[in-house]
Design a protein around this motif. Structure first.
Motif, PDB file in Angstrom:
ATOM      1  N   ASP A   1       0.827  -1.211   0.000  1.00 13.11           N
ATOM      2  CA  ASP A   1       0.000   0.000   0.000  1.00 13.11           C
ATOM      3  C   ASP A   1       0.860   1.259   0.000  1.00 13.11           C
ATOM      4  O   ASP A   1       0.534   2.254  -0.668  1.00 13.11           O
TER       5      ASP A   1
ATOM      6  N   ARG B   1       2.260   1.750  -3.464  1.00  7.37           N
ATOM      7  CA  ARG B   1       1.209   2.244  -4.363  1.00  7.37           C
ATOM      8  C   ARG B   1       0.897   3.710  -4.092  1.00  7.37           C
ATOM      9  O   ARG B   1       0.605   4.483  -5.010  1.00  7.37           O
ATOM     10  N   ARG B   2       0.982   4.099  -2.837  1.00  5.13           N
ATOM     11  CA  ARG B   2       0.695   5.490  -2.489  1.00  5.13           C
ATOM     12  C   ARG B   2       1.827   6.418  -2.924  1.00  5.13           C
ATOM     13  O   ARG B   2       1.587   7.499  -3.456  1.00  5.13           O
TER      14      ARG B   2
ATOM     15  N   PRO C   1       2.490   5.487  -7.554  1.00 10.57           N
ATOM     16  CA  PRO C   1       1.262   4.854  -8.063  1.00 10.57           C
ATOM     17  C   PRO C   1       1.461   4.042  -9.337  1.00 10.57           C
ATOM     18  O   PRO C   1       0.704   3.101  -9.583  1.00 10.57           O
ATOM     19  N   ASP C   2       2.431   4.406 -10.152  1.00 13.57           N
ATOM     20  CA  ASP C   2       2.619   3.722 -11.430  1.00 13.57           C
ATOM     21  C   ASP C   2       3.660   2.610 -11.371  1.00 13.57           C
ATOM     22  O   ASP C   2       3.982   1.996 -12.394  1.00 13.57           O
TER      23      ASP C   2
ATOM     24  N   ASN D   1      -3.516  -8.306  -5.098  1.00 11.75           N
ATOM     25  CA  ASN D   1      -3.005  -6.985  -5.478  1.00 11.75           C
ATOM     26  C   ASN D   1      -2.571  -6.893  -6.933  1.00 11.75           C
ATOM     27  O   ASN D   1      -2.045  -5.869  -7.349  1.00 11.75           O
TER      28      ASN D   1
END
Length: 240
Positions: free
Chosen positions: A147, A150-151, A154-155, A188
């Protein structure tokens, strides 16, 4: 996705030792600490100026850190050398830390990701398995790391390196531990390396005198295993 390799009974003792080493206190380990090869650098204390290259970051324990071998012989450096030989626009960063658990990784991942990354290879969990940490905790920590990636990026493509443990704590725990990586990858939508130590774990020839850590030859095999997964992500055509 290829099925995970079944560990032969003859490998059990080797994996137990391997995970025991990964679980050791990094302050007591005596691996060499020569400067890293140009293809790979350690996560710097302060963000460096952008080189214009994409960033491939390995985040793990003593396997990633390359305990007991020269930095340029560890599998992240070998992947970096492959990338350089192909002229790809990537820099490789080795953020391995001997003795790391998923809880420790969860605590430091934000510090490591002060700069965005393009590919994040997550190699953690073996120490949790050796300690018998509840799988709910390991799952929660790995999810928190994912997480955070991803935060912060993001890519980024996230690659999860699967691990297996011997049934010292019971066959059910070992089986569920093995399945945990597949479950997290599917949940995920991550790219999964089914078993990072494919062809290396338990081999006396491919591990150091301690019977625990891969030799340079062992790291070369691990690097090939990792490269098979990374190659399509880096859009490198397959070769014979």
């Amino acid at each position: 996705m290829l099925p995970m390799t079944v560990i032969r009974s003859s490998l059990v003792a080797g994996f137990a030792l391997l995970l025991s080493a990964c679980n050791s206190d990094p302050a007591t380990e005596t691996g060499r600490t020569a400067p890293a090869a140009p293809a790979v650098r350690s996560a710097a204390p302060k963000p460096a100026a952008s080189s214009g290259k994409k960033r491939l970051l390995f985040f793990g324990n003593s396997l990633t850190a390359g305990y007991g071998v020269e930095p340029e012989q560890a599998f992240p450096a070998l992947v970096g050398q492959k990338i350089d030989s192909l002229g790809l626009n990537y820099e490789v960063i080795n953020a391995g830390l001997s003795g790391e658990t998923t809880a420790g990784g969860r605590s430091r991942v934000g510090w490591v990701l002060r700069q965005p990354v393009d590919v994040f290879v997550l190699e953690l969990g073996g120490n949790d398995g050796l300690r018998g940490i509840p799988l709910t905790d390991t799952r929660r920590n790995l999810q928190a790391i994912i997480d955070t990636v991803r935060r912060r990026s993001p890519d980024a493509q996230i690659v999860l390196a699967g691990m297996q443990i011997p049934p010292n704590l019971g066959q059910t725990y070992a089986t569920d531990f093995k399945a945990l990586y597949q479950e997290i990858a599917e949940k995920n939508q991550l790219v999964l390396i089914p078993f990072l130590l494919e062809g290396v774990g338990g081999s006396r020839r491919l591990n150091q005198a301690d019977g625990i850590h891969p030799t340079p030859a062992g790291h070369r095999i691990v690097a090939r295993t990792v490269w098979r997964t990374l190659q399509p992500l880096l859009e490198v055509p397959a070769t014979e």
